[in-house]
Write an enzyme that holds these catalytic residues in place. Structure first.
Site, PDB file in Angstrom:
ATOM      1  N   HIS A   5       0.848  -1.195   0.000  1.00 21.50           N
ATOM      2  CA  HIS A   5       0.000   0.000   0.000  1.00 21.50           C
ATOM      3  C   HIS A   5       0.877   1.235   0.000  1.00 21.50           C
ATOM      4  O   HIS A   5       1.954   1.240   0.596  1.00 21.50           O
ATOM      5  CB  HIS A   5      -0.913   0.018   1.235  1.00 21.50           C
ATOM      6  CG  HIS A   5      -2.060   0.959   1.070  1.00 21.50           C
ATOM      7  ND1 HIS A   5      -1.977   2.288   1.377  1.00 21.50           N
ATOM      8  CD2 HIS A   5      -3.306   0.753   0.577  1.00 21.50           C
ATOM      9  CE1 HIS A   5      -3.120   2.865   1.094  1.00 21.50           C
ATOM     10  NE2 HIS A   5      -3.952   1.964   0.612  1.00 21.50           N
ATOM     11  N   GLU A  20      -7.833  -5.195  -0.580  1.00 16.78           N
ATOM     12  CA  GLU A  20      -8.355  -5.914  -1.734  1.00 16.78           C
ATOM     13  C   GLU A  20      -8.290  -7.423  -1.586  1.00 16.78           C
ATOM     14  O   GLU A  20      -9.036  -8.146  -2.252  1.00 16.78           O
ATOM     15  CB  GLU A  20      -7.597  -5.480  -3.001  1.00 16.78           C
ATOM     16  CG  GLU A  20      -7.668  -4.007  -3.319  1.00 16.78           C
ATOM     17  CD  GLU A  20      -9.041  -3.540  -3.753  1.00 16.78           C
ATOM     18  OE1 GLU A  20     -10.036  -4.002  -3.155  1.00 16.78           O
ATOM     19  OE2 GLU A  20      -9.132  -2.723  -4.667  1.00 16.78           O
TER      20      GLU A  20
END
Ligand code: ACO
Length: 361
Positions: free
Chosen positions: A247, A306
């Site tokens: 991320h 996700e």
């Protein structure tokens, strides 16, 4: 000074959401994402998030009926789905239909924009299967209504709770790429419809909201828990990325991944998810985290939102090419909030570039 991909550049002040990437904290208008995930319905969240941002937002008690009306208004757009639109990728079809959103006062238009993906995506999915779209029930809970409009059957309450958790968990996340795109377009005065369309287009990419479909492709390619480490190491050795990990802001596990993992575990406890699939995913997550630690010892790469999104939406019966549009059903709340803040700021976002090309001789 040249700022690489703007990662350390503060481009907006916001009172909507704040991220502490080192601690793994996400605050949504003063409330932790964990509390939002466990105790807010979608319409509660819309009210909490947009009060003070949208002028004339219905009072808390009127929010559910107002949002039911917005779902009904959005259903008018379903008539614009033609055979050509059904041949497009779902995100592109949704982008085309956004321009048809019924308009009213700015707040009515904003609520219709929030409702539109939730009504239009189930209709697109049914039309693709040769089925008639189902009209929304304005009296129903939002998450229940979406699942019913997709499958045609009343969902199990545990599925509804899991889906509601998903929608509220992904509602906003600082200045992510799609939200930034919304703010840039809103800053030009182009209006909420254009700005939300820009957000959706930015969400589509696999480095942002397009990752969960490829997460399932990865699980399919790995096949069994025993194959996980070998497959992952070979992928990293080829210089490829593992979908669902890493991320831009978090240096620890994404807190939204934990909320979604709990939702997936509750589905599993009720036999509402394929246990073999879950066991495979858990083995892949463990193997990926081990491999990423060795692959990039100086760059913490943890599980992102996700990874569990993919398992959750798959278990709820959404096809994988619809995952980005389902993400948009939740994230559109954040887009509308940021568009409101940006419009109130009356400032054009217009950074400069540094010219590095040839000069006239
Ligand atoms: N797998 C393998 N290596 C990775 C991964 C990954 N998932 N993520 C980052 N790296 C590596 C990069 O290759 C890079 O290596 P290098 O320095 O040798 O080039 C290093 O880690 C640093 O990566 P950055 O590109 O600086 O990380 P960035 O912050 O730009 O990327 C991103 C963040 C795009 C999310 C990235 O981690 C990624 O591509 N992940 C996979 C796709 C994904 O899961 N996307 C969903 C993100 S969540 C969301 O948007 C809702």
């Amino acid at each position: 000074m040249f700022v690489d991909s703007l990662s350390s550049f503060i481009a907006a002040d916001t009172s909507l959401s704040g991220i502490d990437g080192d601690a793994g904290d996400l605050i949504i208008r003063g409330i932790s994402v964990e509390e939002i995930a466990s105790s807010f319905s979608f319409t509660d969240l819309v009210h909490h998030f947009l009060q003070g941002v949208l002028i004339g937002l219905p009072a808390y008690a009127d929010m559910k009926p107002a949002f039911g009306q917005a779902r009904q208004a959005a259903f008018a757009v379903v008539g614009a789905i033609d055979d050509d639109l059904l041949t497009l990728p779902l995100t592109d079809a949704l982008a085309g239909l956004l321009s048809r959103v019924p308009r009213g006062t700015p707040t009515e238009t904003a609520l219709n924009l929030i409702a539109l993906p939730s009504v239009v995506v189930p209709a697109l999915l049914r039309r693709r299967q040769g089925l008639m779209p189902l009209a929304p029930n304005p009296d129903a809970d939002h998450a229940t209504d979406i699942l019913r409009m997709v499958s045609g059957a009343m969902p199990d309450p545990v599925q509804v709770a899991a889906f509601n958790t998903y929608l509220v968990t992904v509602c906003d996340h600082g200045l992510n790429a799609s939200t930034f795109a919304c703010r840039v377009v809103a800053s030009t005065g182009a209006g909420a419809v254009a700005a939300v369309t820009a957000g959706l287009c930015a969400l589509k990419g696999p480095l942002h909201g397009g990752a969960p479909g490829p997460v399932l492709d990865m699980l399919d390619a790995i096949g069994t828990p025993e194959e996980a480490a070998g497959w992952i190491n070979a992928t990293l050795a080829r210089g490829e990325r593992l979908m669902g990990f890493g991320h831009r802001v978090y240096r620890v596990r994404d807190p939204r991944a934990n909320s979604l993992r709990h939702a997936v575990q509750r589905l599993a406890a009720c036999g509402l998810i394929d246990n073999q699939r879950l066991a495979l995913a858990e083995a892949v997550e463990r193997a990926a985290l081990d491999a990423l630690r060795q692959h990039k010892p100086d760059r913490p790469l943890a599980t992102n939102v996700e990874f569990y999104t993919a398992l959750l939406l798959d278990a709820l019966g959404f096809p994988r090419d619809a995952f980005t549009c389902v993400f948009a059903m939740g994230r559109v709340v954040g887009w509308i909030g940021h568009i409101g803040e940006q419009e109130a700021a009356h400032t054009l976002i217009r950074p400069q570039s540094r010219y590095i090309g040839p000069v006239p001789s």
